[in-house]
Design a protein around this motif. Sequence first.
Motif, PDB file in Angstrom:
ATOM      1  N   PHE A 194       0.813  -1.208   0.000  1.00  0.00           N
ATOM      2  CA  PHE A 194       0.000   0.000   0.000  1.00  0.00           C
ATOM      3  C   PHE A 194       0.853   1.267   0.000  1.00  0.00           C
ATOM      4  O   PHE A 194       0.338   2.378   0.082  1.00  0.00           O
ATOM      5  N   ALA A 195       2.154   1.081  -0.082  1.00  0.00           N
ATOM      6  CA  ALA A 195       3.041   2.236  -0.159  1.00  0.00           C
ATOM      7  C   ALA A 195       3.132   2.730  -1.598  1.00  0.00           C
ATOM      8  O   ALA A 195       2.725   2.057  -2.541  1.00  0.00           O
ATOM      9  N   ALA A 196       3.680   3.919  -1.748  1.00  0.00           N
ATOM     10  CA  ALA A 196       3.864   4.477  -3.085  1.00  0.00           C
ATOM     11  C   ALA A 196       4.873   3.644  -3.869  1.00  0.00           C
ATOM     12  O   ALA A 196       5.691   2.924  -3.298  1.00  0.00           O
ATOM     13  N   THR A 197       4.813   3.742  -5.189  1.00  0.00           N
ATOM     14  CA  THR A 197       5.841   3.114  -6.008  1.00  0.00           C
ATOM     15  C   THR A 197       7.063   4.032  -6.032  1.00  0.00           C
ATOM     16  O   THR A 197       6.943   5.245  -5.862  1.00  0.00           O
ATOM     17  N   LYS A 198       8.211   3.447  -6.252  1.00  0.00           N
ATOM     18  CA  LYS A 198       9.463   4.230  -6.231  1.00  0.00           C
ATOM     19  C   LYS A 198       9.636   4.912  -7.596  1.00  0.00           C
ATOM     20  O   LYS A 198      10.498   4.566  -8.388  1.00  0.00           O
ATOM     21  N   THR A 199       8.780   5.900  -7.855  1.00  0.00           N
ATOM     22  CA  THR A 199       8.823   6.571  -9.147  1.00  0.00           C
ATOM     23  C   THR A 199       9.146   8.052  -9.038  1.00  0.00           C
ATOM     24  O   THR A 199       9.339   8.709 -10.045  1.00  0.00           O
ATOM     25  N   GLY A 200       9.209   8.580  -7.849  1.00  0.00           N
ATOM     26  CA  GLY A 200       9.513   9.990  -7.679  1.00  0.00           C
ATOM     27  C   GLY A 200      10.316  10.209  -6.416  1.00  0.00           C
ATOM     28  O   GLY A 200      10.598   9.267  -5.667  1.00  0.00           O
ATOM     29  N   THR A 201      10.701  11.439  -6.179  1.00  0.00           N
ATOM     30  CA  THR A 201      11.390  11.755  -4.938  1.00  0.00           C
ATOM     31  C   THR A 201      10.430  11.551  -3.773  1.00  0.00           C
ATOM     32  O   THR A 201       9.208  11.468  -3.957  1.00  0.00           O
ATOM     33  N   ILE A 202      10.967  11.486  -2.579  1.00  0.00           N
ATOM     34  CA  ILE A 202      10.119  11.338  -1.391  1.00  0.00           C
ATOM     35  C   ILE A 202       9.175  12.527  -1.267  1.00  0.00           C
ATOM     36  O   ILE A 202       7.986  12.361  -0.963  1.00  0.00           O
ATOM     37  N   TYR A 203       9.685  13.713  -1.542  1.00  0.00           N
ATOM     38  CA  TYR A 203       8.831  14.908  -1.463  1.00  0.00           C
ATOM     39  C   TYR A 203       7.672  14.787  -2.449  1.00  0.00           C
ATOM     40  O   TYR A 203       6.516  15.088  -2.115  1.00  0.00           O
ATOM     41  N   GLU A 204       7.954  14.313  -3.667  1.00  0.00           N
ATOM     42  CA  GLU A 204       6.905  14.136  -4.671  1.00  0.00           C
ATOM     43  C   GLU A 204       5.917  13.044  -4.266  1.00  0.00           C
ATOM     44  O   GLU A 204       4.698  13.189  -4.458  1.00  0.00           O
ATOM     45  N   GLN A 205       6.430  11.942  -3.687  1.00  0.00           N
ATOM     46  CA  GLN A 205       5.545  10.881  -3.216  1.00  0.00           C
ATOM     47  C   GLN A 205       4.587  11.396  -2.148  1.00  0.00           C
ATOM     48  O   GLN A 205       3.401  11.041  -2.132  1.00  0.00           O
ATOM     49  N   ILE A 206       5.103  12.229  -1.261  1.00  0.00           N
ATOM     50  CA  ILE A 206       4.255  12.800  -0.212  1.00  0.00           C
ATOM     51  C   ILE A 206       3.140  13.632  -0.820  1.00  0.00           C
ATOM     52  O   ILE A 206       1.970  13.485  -0.469  1.00  0.00           O
ATOM     53  N   GLN A 207       3.494  14.497  -1.763  1.00  0.00           N
ATOM     54  CA  GLN A 207       2.478  15.356  -2.360  1.00  0.00           C
ATOM     55  C   GLN A 207       1.435  14.533  -3.119  1.00  0.00           C
ATOM     56  O   GLN A 207       0.239  14.812  -3.047  1.00  0.00           O
ATOM     57  N   GLN A 208       1.905  13.510  -3.836  1.00  0.00           N
ATOM     58  CA  GLN A 208       0.972  12.645  -4.554  1.00  0.00           C
ATOM     59  C   GLN A 208       0.047  11.918  -3.582  1.00  0.00           C
ATOM     60  O   GLN A 208      -1.168  11.796  -3.822  1.00  0.00           O
ATOM     61  N   GLY A 209       0.612  11.430  -2.487  1.00  0.00           N
ATOM     62  CA  GLY A 209      -0.187  10.722  -1.488  1.00  0.00           C
ATOM     63  C   GLY A 209      -1.227  11.618  -0.846  1.00  0.00           C
ATOM     64  O   GLY A 209      -2.385  11.219  -0.642  1.00  0.00           O
ATOM     65  N   ILE A 210      -0.825  12.838  -0.524  1.00  0.00           N
ATOM     66  CA  ILE A 210      -1.762  13.802   0.070  1.00  0.00           C
ATOM     67  C   ILE A 210      -2.892  14.114  -0.916  1.00  0.00           C
ATOM     68  O   ILE A 210      -4.073  14.165  -0.544  1.00  0.00           O
ATOM     69  N   ASP A 211      -2.535  14.305  -2.173  1.00  0.00           N
ATOM     70  CA  ASP A 211      -3.547  14.607  -3.194  1.00  0.00           C
ATOM     71  C   ASP A 211      -4.570  13.475  -3.314  1.00  0.00           C
ATOM     72  O   ASP A 211      -5.772  13.721  -3.454  1.00  0.00           O
ATOM     73  N   ILE A 235      15.146  13.858   5.405  1.00  0.00           N
ATOM     74  CA  ILE A 235      15.063  15.325   5.409  1.00  0.00           C
ATOM     75  C   ILE A 235      14.054  15.807   4.376  1.00  0.00           C
ATOM     76  O   ILE A 235      13.318  16.786   4.611  1.00  0.00           O
ATOM     77  N   GLN A 236      13.986  15.122   3.228  1.00  0.00           N
ATOM     78  CA  GLN A 236      12.936  15.464   2.261  1.00  0.00           C
ATOM     79  C   GLN A 236      11.551  15.345   2.896  1.00  0.00           C
ATOM     80  O   GLN A 236      10.699  16.219   2.727  1.00  0.00           O
ATOM     81  N   ALA A 237      11.342  14.252   3.609  1.00  0.00           N
ATOM     82  CA  ALA A 237      10.040  14.024   4.237  1.00  0.00           C
ATOM     83  C   ALA A 237       9.732  15.089   5.280  1.00  0.00           C
ATOM     84  O   ALA A 237       8.643  15.667   5.304  1.00  0.00           O
ATOM     85  N   LEU A 238      10.698  15.361   6.119  1.00  0.00           N
ATOM     86  CA  LEU A 238      10.472  16.307   7.209  1.00  0.00           C
ATOM     87  C   LEU A 238      10.337  17.741   6.722  1.00  0.00           C
ATOM     88  O   LEU A 238       9.757  18.590   7.408  1.00  0.00           O
ATOM     89  N   SER A 239      10.869  18.017   5.528  1.00  0.00           N
ATOM     90  CA  SER A 239      10.812  19.387   5.005  1.00  0.00           C
ATOM     91  C   SER A 239       9.453  19.735   4.402  1.00  0.00           C
ATOM     92  O   SER A 239       9.164  20.914   4.174  1.00  0.00           O
ATOM     93  N   HIS A 240       8.622  18.745   4.140  1.00  0.00           N
ATOM     94  CA  HIS A 240       7.308  19.040   3.554  1.00  0.00           C
ATOM     95  C   HIS A 240       6.455  19.753   4.600  1.00  0.00           C
ATOM     96  O   HIS A 240       6.328  19.283   5.736  1.00  0.00           O
ATOM     97  N   PRO A 241       5.841  20.875   4.253  1.00  0.00           N
ATOM     98  CA  PRO A 241       5.128  21.675   5.258  1.00  0.00           C
ATOM     99  C   PRO A 241       3.926  20.985   5.887  1.00  0.00           C
ATOM    100  O   PRO A 241       3.521  21.341   7.004  1.00  0.00           O
ATOM    101  N   ASP A 242       3.336  19.991   5.203  1.00  0.00           N
ATOM    102  CA  ASP A 242       2.158  19.323   5.753  1.00  0.00           C
ATOM    103  C   ASP A 242       2.514  18.091   6.594  1.00  0.00           C
ATOM    104  O   ASP A 242       1.631  17.473   7.188  1.00  0.00           O
ATOM    105  N   ILE A 243       3.786  17.748   6.637  1.00  0.00           N
ATOM    106  CA  ILE A 243       4.229  16.607   7.441  1.00  0.00           C
ATOM    107  C   ILE A 243       4.512  17.080   8.862  1.00  0.00           C
ATOM    108  O   ILE A 243       5.300  17.995   9.082  1.00  0.00           O
ATOM    109  N   VAL A 244       3.852  16.418   9.833  1.00  0.00           N
ATOM    110  CA  VAL A 244       4.032  16.799  11.241  1.00  0.00           C
ATOM    111  C   VAL A 244       4.849  15.766  12.017  1.00  0.00           C
ATOM    112  O   VAL A 244       5.271  16.028  13.142  1.00  0.00           O
ATOM    113  N   ALA A 245       5.051  14.584  11.435  1.00  0.00           N
ATOM    114  CA  ALA A 245       5.835  13.538  12.091  1.00  0.00           C
ATOM    115  C   ALA A 245       6.278  12.527  11.038  1.00  0.00           C
ATOM    116  O   ALA A 245       5.751  12.511   9.917  1.00  0.00           O
ATOM    117  N   MET A 246       7.228  11.693  11.405  1.00  0.00           N
ATOM    118  CA  MET A 246       7.730  10.671  10.488  1.00  0.00           C
ATOM    119  C   MET A 246       7.768   9.326  11.207  1.00  0.00           C
ATOM    120  O   MET A 246       8.220   9.238  12.353  1.00  0.00           O
TER     121      MET A 246
END
Length: 306
Positions: A58-75, A110-121
Amino acid sequence: MQRWGDKPFYSLDYYLKQVFGEKVYKVSLNGGMTCPNRDGSLGTDGCIFCSSGGSGEFAATKTGTIYEQIQQGIDIIRKHGKHTGNKFIAYFQAYSNTYAPASYLEDLYIQALSHPDIVAMSVGTRPDCFNQDIFALIEKCNRIKPVWIELGLQTIHEKTAKLIKRGYTLDVFNNTVKELRKRNIDVITHVIIGLPGETEEDIIETVHYLNKMDIQGIKLQLLHILKNTPLASIHGKIHIYSEEEYIKTVIRCISELSPAIVVHRLTGDGPKNMVIAPLWSCNKKHVLNSIMHGFKISGAYQGMSL
């Protein structure tokens, strides 16, 4: 039994609302890891219950950066109407997410933690996939935003651990927990109910053991028999839990769990196209409702309505 909000146990939902003031959803990520049980260090087939996806279907596919995966997941979460807030947890789910050089992990974290909508990892991994550089990195990240480490223990019993080809002994888990807690890192422990040969008392012994450990959360998971796993070849020879058995065991586990430990999961759901048994587990919503009903008739919900 003590109650937390609308549940007779310390649920993750209650904890998150207390800490972050609202419901928080996880965004599952793929950091491109593997596992010592798959790359030949300990084995090549994984633990006997583990799918080729390393529990990350159920995780994202390894097709983008972590920051991009986060944004796609949120969307996707927002598109499906599950969550309209702005607080999410970055969840490194597939395989063992500390099994890489610290420099590689630092870029991902650090990519994950830098996303403004991420509050924890939250980082899913094995207790034998750490070194001092990785402990130091996690401590550094925890000063930026809260970091949880999820450790796949499954059982305290060495006989079962060998049978499922876990690949490390209980003292490795103990030492890793101590190292993480020295650095004030929250630890979540995964436990599987229904492992081959284990009785209900064996499972309760694992719960009692964890009550004495300095852990902050637990995930309870039903043993799934998935296609193309070593377990699939022997599933006809082992006991498969009925829904009633599982509900009874989960309620007992929670009843005997330390009230200070957050319950992150009561069950799990494997990909429906991969589950061989038990098929009743594929309806996760029904299973969760049945567990709550079980708490109600056990007296935990006395005076409350569901």
